[in-house]
Each structure stands twice: as structure tokens, then as C-alpha cells.
Design an enzyme around this catalytic site. Sequence first.
Site, PDB file in Angstrom:
ATOM      1  N   HIS A   9      13.902 -14.794  12.584  1.00  0.00           N
ATOM      2  CA  HIS A   9      13.547 -14.750  14.012  1.00  0.00           C
ATOM      3  C   HIS A   9      12.045 -14.812  14.261  1.00  0.00           C
ATOM      4  O   HIS A   9      11.610 -15.420  15.225  1.00  0.00           O
ATOM      5  CB  HIS A   9      14.078 -13.456  14.654  1.00  0.00           C
ATOM      6  CG  HIS A   9      15.564 -13.504  14.901  1.00  0.00           C
ATOM      7  ND1 HIS A   9      16.213 -12.575  15.694  1.00  0.00           N
ATOM      8  CD2 HIS A   9      16.525 -14.364  14.469  1.00  0.00           C
ATOM      9  CE1 HIS A   9      17.508 -12.864  15.732  1.00  0.00           C
ATOM     10  NE2 HIS A   9      17.732 -13.930  14.990  1.00  0.00           N
ATOM     11  N   CYS A  24       0.879  -1.176   0.000  1.00  0.00           N
ATOM     12  CA  CYS A  24       0.000   0.000   0.000  1.00  0.00           C
ATOM     13  C   CYS A  24       0.915   1.224   0.000  1.00  0.00           C
ATOM     14  O   CYS A  24       2.101   1.098  -0.309  1.00  0.00           O
ATOM     15  CB  CYS A  24      -1.001  -0.029   1.162  1.00  0.00           C
ATOM     16  SG  CYS A  24      -0.295   0.010   2.815  1.00  0.00           S
ATOM     17  N   ARG A  64      15.048 -21.026  20.113  1.00  0.00           N
ATOM     18  CA  ARG A  64      14.466 -20.053  21.041  1.00  0.00           C
ATOM     19  C   ARG A  64      13.433 -19.162  20.349  1.00  0.00           C
ATOM     20  O   ARG A  64      12.484 -18.677  20.973  1.00  0.00           O
ATOM     21  CB  ARG A  64      15.566 -19.206  21.700  1.00  0.00           C
ATOM     22  CG  ARG A  64      16.289 -18.269  20.766  1.00  0.00           C
ATOM     23  CD  ARG A  64      17.481 -17.604  21.443  1.00  0.00           C
ATOM     24  NE  ARG A  64      18.075 -16.545  20.641  1.00  0.00           N
ATOM     25  CZ  ARG A  64      18.912 -16.736  19.631  1.00  0.00           C
ATOM     26  NH1 ARG A  64      19.226 -17.972  19.271  1.00  0.00           N
ATOM     27  NH2 ARG A  64      19.416 -15.719  18.974  1.00  0.00           N
TER      28      ARG A  64
HETATM   29  C1  RB5 Z   1      -4.052   5.325   0.711  1.00  0.00           C
HETATM   30  O1  RB5 Z   1      -4.068   6.696   0.494  1.00  0.00           O
HETATM   31  C2  RB5 Z   1      -3.122   5.015   1.874  1.00  0.00           C
HETATM   32  O2  RB5 Z   1      -3.700   5.436   3.069  1.00  0.00           O
HETATM   33  C3  RB5 Z   1      -2.817   3.541   1.916  1.00  0.00           C
HETATM   34  O3  RB5 Z   1      -2.238   3.140   0.732  1.00  0.00           O
HETATM   35  C4  RB5 Z   1      -1.862   3.084   3.015  1.00  0.00           C
HETATM   36  O4  RB5 Z   1      -0.711   3.864   3.029  1.00  0.00           O
HETATM   37  C5  RB5 Z   1      -2.444   2.885   4.332  1.00  0.00           C
HETATM   38  O5  RB5 Z   1      -1.791   2.460   5.277  1.00  0.00           O
END
Ligand code: RB5
Length: 149
Positions: free
Chosen positions: A98, A65, A132
Site C-alpha cells: 500500500h 536500531c 489508488r
Molecule cells: C540507542 O540507545 C537507542 O536510542 C537507539 O538504538 C534507538 O533505539 C533510537 O531510536
Amino acid sequence: MKIAIGCDHGGLHLKQEIKELLSTLGHEVEDFGTHSTESCDYPDYAEKACKKVQDGNAEIAILVCGTGLGMSIAANKMKDIRAVVCGEEFSAYHAKSHNNANVLCLGERVVGVGLAILIVDTFLNASFEGGRHERRVNKIAQLESSLFE
Ligand code: RB5
């Protein structure tokens, strides 16, 4: 390796680059979208891709994102998902070795394509060390189980 991928509009371009890399490396990639720059909601795509990991139909998922943050928050609400946001290779290596992370989240507005590719490559080539670390990851699973009691 079977890999599920997903993104929102903020991660579309980087997801495409990663998809091409994974295919070139011979991985079996399932792309859960989004497929356009139209504004959409990242939890929808995190859910679709992570379901594949939960079901055992993908070994890992890679989510993109704008920042990687929203995807990781959403993914970590799902049982058995250990999602991490990585902006450099050291964390990507340890996320697997890890923490046995099974979902890698990246921010297209944070890392360039070149660095993102190194991060993905590092994550794919690292292995969980167990020992661990297994005890600690099991404790995370116990915390998760307590949420559903
Ligand atoms: C979209 O604008 C943005 O909020 C999304 O891609 C992301 O960064 C959210 O965590």
C-alpha cells in the site's frame, strides 16, 4: 535485489542476522555499519544507507536500531524515502503493497530474530499494488516537495 543495510550499536546483532539471511537468499548486500558495539549515532547510518536508495543504487534499505524508531525518523527526513518501522508481518506486507515503502526499520530490543526474519521476508516478497495507492503515495511526495519550496 540490491539492499543497503545499516544499524547503530543497539541494532548490531540483529543487522548481522539479517545480513546473513539476505546473502543466503542471494541478494546483493551493502553494509554501511556500524560494525561495533561502541555507542554511535543512528542518523549517520540512516543517511549512508538511504543515500544509496535515493541514488537508485539500492532498491531498498533495512535499518536496525534499538527500537527502529530513531532510524525511521531520520530516514523519513530524506527526500524520496518512505521508511516504516514494523514489529509484525501484517504491517510489513502493507508497508510495501500500500505505501510502497523503500526502507524497513526494525528494533532489535523489540523483536526477536525469528520474528524479524519473517518481517524481512514478508517485506521483500510483497509488491506495490499501485492504483489508488499510487495516488496516495504521490500525495505524500507532493507534501514532501512543498517542504522545499
Ligand atoms: C540507542 O540507545 C537507542 O536510542 C537507539 O538504538 C534507538 O533505539 C533510537 O531510536
